[in-house]
Design a protein around this motif. Structure first.
Motif, PDB file in Angstrom:
ATOM      1  N   HIS A   1       1.100  -1.448  -0.454  1.00 43.90           N
ATOM      2  CA  HIS A   1      -0.116  -0.010  -0.283  1.00 43.90           C
ATOM      3  C   HIS A   1       0.628   1.398  -0.394  1.00 43.90           C
ATOM      4  CE1 HIS A   1      -3.206   2.648   1.036  1.00 43.90           C
ATOM      5  NE2 HIS A   1      -3.565   1.794   1.208  1.00 43.90           N
ATOM      6  N   ALA A   2       0.626   2.172  -0.862  1.00 42.99           N
ATOM      7  CA  ALA A   2       1.917   3.726  -0.693  1.00 42.99           C
ATOM      8  C   ALA A   2       1.556   4.372   0.326  1.00 42.99           C
ATOM      9  CB  ALA A   2       1.212   4.062  -2.120  1.00 42.99           C
ATOM     10  N   ARG A   3       0.611   4.115   0.199  1.00 45.91           N
ATOM     11  CA  ARG A   3       0.544   5.236   2.644  1.00 45.91           C
ATOM     12  C   ARG A   3       0.741   4.229   3.491  1.00 45.91           C
ATOM     13  NH1 ARG A   3      -5.151   7.262   5.055  1.00 45.91           N
ATOM     14  NH2 ARG A   3      -4.984   8.289   7.221  1.00 45.91           N
ATOM     15  N   PHE A   4       0.004   3.313   4.105  1.00 48.13           N
ATOM     16  CA  PHE A   4      -0.412   1.887   4.805  1.00 48.13           C
ATOM     17  C   PHE A   4       1.902   1.723   4.973  1.00 48.13           C
ATOM     18  CE2 PHE A   4      -4.361   2.483   4.355  1.00 48.13           C
ATOM     19  CZ  PHE A   4      -4.699   3.441   5.399  1.00 48.13           C
ATOM     20  N   SER A   5       2.907   1.039   3.826  1.00 52.24           N
ATOM     21  CA  SER A   5       3.353   0.556   3.898  1.00 52.24           C
ATOM     22  C   SER A   5       3.960   1.815   3.664  1.00 52.24           C
ATOM     23  CB  SER A   5       4.036  -0.083   2.617  1.00 52.24           C
ATOM     24  OG  SER A   5       2.903  -1.115   2.186  1.00 52.24           O
ATOM     25  N   ALA A   6       4.774   2.472   3.706  1.00 55.74           N
ATOM     26  CA  ALA A   6       5.847   4.390   4.309  1.00 55.74           C
ATOM     27  C   ALA A   6       6.031   4.085   5.232  1.00 55.74           C
ATOM     28  CB  ALA A   6       4.986   5.096   3.227  1.00 55.74           C
ATOM     29  N   ASN A   7       7.357   4.496   5.322  1.00 57.96           N
ATOM     30  CA  ASN A   7       7.840   4.437   6.833  1.00 57.96           C
ATOM     31  C   ASN A   7       8.535   5.741   6.953  1.00 57.96           C
ATOM     32  OD1 ASN A   7      10.082   4.084   5.969  1.00 57.96           O
ATOM     33  ND2 ASN A   7      10.897   2.102   6.615  1.00 57.96           N
ATOM     34  N   GLU A   8       8.365   6.667   5.898  1.00 60.37           N
ATOM     35  CA  GLU A   8       9.452   8.301   5.966  1.00 60.37           C
ATOM     36  C   GLU A   8       8.701   8.945   4.737  1.00 60.37           C
ATOM     37  OE1 GLU A   8      13.551   9.122   7.289  1.00 60.37           O
ATOM     38  OE2 GLU A   8      13.379   8.803   5.119  1.00 60.37           O
TER      39      GLU A   8
ATOM     40  N   ALA B   1      10.205  12.062   8.758  1.00 56.14           N
ATOM     41  CA  ALA B   1       8.695  11.973  10.097  1.00 56.14           C
ATOM     42  C   ALA B   1       8.439  10.794   9.163  1.00 56.14           C
ATOM     43  CB  ALA B   1       8.096  13.376  10.342  1.00 56.14           C
ATOM     44  N   ARG B   2       8.170   9.689  10.019  1.00 56.65           N
ATOM     45  CA  ARG B   2       6.868   9.193   9.375  1.00 56.65           C
ATOM     46  C   ARG B   2       5.994   9.411   8.434  1.00 56.65           C
ATOM     47  NH1 ARG B   2       7.093   3.638  10.268  1.00 56.65           N
ATOM     48  NH2 ARG B   2       4.641   2.310   9.729  1.00 56.65           N
ATOM     49  N   SER B   3       5.521  10.793   9.150  1.00 55.35           N
ATOM     50  CA  SER B   3       4.252  11.537   8.894  1.00 55.35           C
ATOM     51  C   SER B   3       4.240  12.651   9.527  1.00 55.35           C
ATOM     52  CB  SER B   3       3.000  10.396   9.550  1.00 55.35           C
ATOM     53  OG  SER B   3       2.752  10.651  10.159  1.00 55.35           O
ATOM     54  N   PHE B   4       3.102  14.197   8.687  1.00 54.74           N
ATOM     55  CA  PHE B   4       3.264  15.012   9.356  1.00 54.74           C
ATOM     56  C   PHE B   4       1.490  15.519   9.244  1.00 54.74           C
ATOM     57  CE2 PHE B   4       7.033  15.302   7.018  1.00 54.74           C
ATOM     58  CZ  PHE B   4       8.155  15.678   7.196  1.00 54.74           C
ATOM     59  N   LEU B   5       1.724  15.939  10.102  1.00 55.92           N
ATOM     60  CA  LEU B   5       0.321  16.939  10.203  1.00 55.92           C
ATOM     61  C   LEU B   5      -0.215  18.010   9.261  1.00 55.92           C
ATOM     62  CD1 LEU B   5       0.549  18.002  13.693  1.00 55.92           C
ATOM     63  CD2 LEU B   5      -0.815  15.557  13.406  1.00 55.92           C
ATOM     64  N   HIS B   6      -1.279  18.146   8.836  1.00 54.37           N
ATOM     65  CA  HIS B   6      -1.806  18.914   8.140  1.00 54.37           C
ATOM     66  C   HIS B   6      -1.539  20.277   8.332  1.00 54.37           C
ATOM     67  CE1 HIS B   6      -5.566  21.363   5.636  1.00 54.37           C
ATOM     68  NE2 HIS B   6      -4.155  20.895   5.098  1.00 54.37           N
TER      69      HIS B   6
ATOM     70  N   LEU C   1       7.121  17.660  -2.599  1.00 55.56           N
ATOM     71  CA  LEU C   1       6.970  16.488  -1.422  1.00 55.56           C
ATOM     72  C   LEU C   1       8.030  15.388  -2.282  1.00 55.56           C
ATOM     73  CD1 LEU C   1       5.838  13.530   0.100  1.00 55.56           C
ATOM     74  CD2 LEU C   1       3.938  13.112  -1.304  1.00 55.56           C
ATOM     75  N   ALA C   2       9.115  15.727  -1.318  1.00 58.87           N
ATOM     76  CA  ALA C   2      10.662  15.294  -2.364  1.00 58.87           C
ATOM     77  C   ALA C   2      10.453  13.556  -2.109  1.00 58.87           C
ATOM     78  CB  ALA C   2      11.708  16.080  -1.532  1.00 58.87           C
ATOM     79  N   GLY C   3       9.871  12.812  -2.133  1.00 59.30           N
ATOM     80  CA  GLY C   3      10.248  11.682  -1.445  1.00 59.30           C
ATOM     81  C   GLY C   3       9.499  10.507  -0.262  1.00 59.30           C
ATOM     82  N   VAL C   4       9.856   9.222  -0.362  1.00 62.13           N
ATOM     83  CA  VAL C   4       8.727   8.969   0.544  1.00 62.13           C
ATOM     84  C   VAL C   4       9.692   7.291   0.484  1.00 62.13           C
ATOM     85  CG1 VAL C   4       6.373   7.206   1.295  1.00 62.13           C
ATOM     86  CG2 VAL C   4       6.415   9.264  -0.168  1.00 62.13           C
ATOM     87  N   SER C   5       9.948   6.447   1.654  1.00 64.36           N
ATOM     88  CA  SER C   5      10.579   5.574   1.826  1.00 64.36           C
ATOM     89  C   SER C   5       9.484   4.527   2.169  1.00 64.36           C
ATOM     90  CB  SER C   5      11.689   5.640   2.729  1.00 64.36           C
ATOM     91  OG  SER C   5      12.190   6.819   2.022  1.00 64.36           O
ATOM     92  N   TYR C   6      10.060   3.346   1.808  1.00 64.08           N
ATOM     93  CA  TYR C   6       9.542   2.337   2.030  1.00 64.08           C
ATOM     94  C   TYR C   6      10.815   0.944   2.842  1.00 64.08           C
ATOM     95  CZ  TYR C   6       5.593   4.147  -0.069  1.00 64.08           C
ATOM     96  OH  TYR C   6       4.532   4.556  -1.016  1.00 64.08           O
TER      97      TYR C   6
END
Length: 258
Positions: free
Chosen positions: A101-108, A193-198, A244-249
């Motif tokens: 999952h693009a969202r739930f599998s991400a860790n950063e 960060a793993r996730s960010f607030l709005h 949004l510069a990148g997403v890590s898994y």
């Protein structure tokens, strides 16, 4: 149904954000419309993060489920053809497991904010950087940023319409660096960060800009954080400097293509 991960680059200026909307153009809507051109029917894609109106992406990640097998090169080429002339491009495409999952599998998640500091108006990068006139004190901003690293209640730095269940987040890093370009000096803020607030990134950068301009002392950032009050935040900076510069898994699905 085969599942595919897409790495997506886009200019956020023409869009009301990532998320599909009924009456306004969105990046999600554009990609879903392109998918409908190659496989007729309705499509719903999921992304690693929902960028706001005007925010850009260097490497957004989304996934889609299709009814038949596609070669990944052919799929990305077909989508890019049907996305023209919109400023959206599929820069990588890979087959992934059905439970990925693009969202739930991400860790950063990684964000970049660009600030251009010069007196003259910005022309060539207009809409892609935040233009500020005063020269900013990098060391003061770095000192202020240190108060935000780690796990905190970020109520001060999140939008009042944020839908996150909790304001507590862990900010892993804020890197602030100077860069000389042909158009003038730039300051880059890189946050991880793993996730960010709005609106968290824009609120943080806007507050640190006040420190760099000399309006705030670096320790006032800590006081604003501890206030847990949105009113204590500095100005929220505009969206067009944010990427949004990148997403890590745990395992990079695009590693074989990079």
């Amino acid at each position: 149904m085969p599942r595919y991960a897409l790495r997506i680059e886009y200019d956020g200026a023409p869009f009301a954000g990532w998320q599909r909307q009924v009456d306004h153009p969105s990046v999600q809507g554009a990609v879903e419309a392109a998918l409908a051109r190659i496989e007729p029917g309705s499509h719903t894609i999921a992304a690693a993060g929902r960028t706001d109106a005007g925010v850009h992406a260097i490497a957004q990640v989304a996934h889609c489920d299709l009814t038949r097998e596609w070669g990944t090169f052919r799929l990305s080429e077909a989508l890019n053809y049907h996305l023209k002339p919109l400023p959206v491009a599929i820069t990588a495409c890979v087959r992934v497991a059905e439970d990925w999952h693009a969202r739930f599998s991400a860790n950063e998640r990684r964000y970049l904010f660009r600030v251009m500091s010069r007196r003259a108006p910005v022309t060539l990068d207009r809409g892609r950087v935040w233009h500020v006139r005063p020269k900013l004190d990098i060391e003061a901003m770095r000192a202020g940023a240190q108060h935000l690293i780690g796990m905190h209640d970020f109520t001060t730095f999140r939008s009042t319409i944020c839908q996150a269940a909790s304001p507590i987040k862990t900010l892993d890093a804020i890197e602030i660096s100077e860069h000389e370009s042909a158009m003038g000096p730039e300051i880059h803020f890189r946050l991880r960060a793993r996730s960010f607030l709005h609106n968290q990134v824009r609120s943080i950068v806007g507050t640190l800009e006040r420190v760099g301009a000399g309006s705030w002392h670096p320790d006032e950032v800590r006081a604003a954080l501890n206030a847990r009050d949105r009113a204590a935040c500095g100005p929220v900076c505009p969206p067009h400097g944010l990427y949004l510069a990148g997403v890590s898994y745990p395992q990079d699905p695009f590693a074989a293509q990079d």
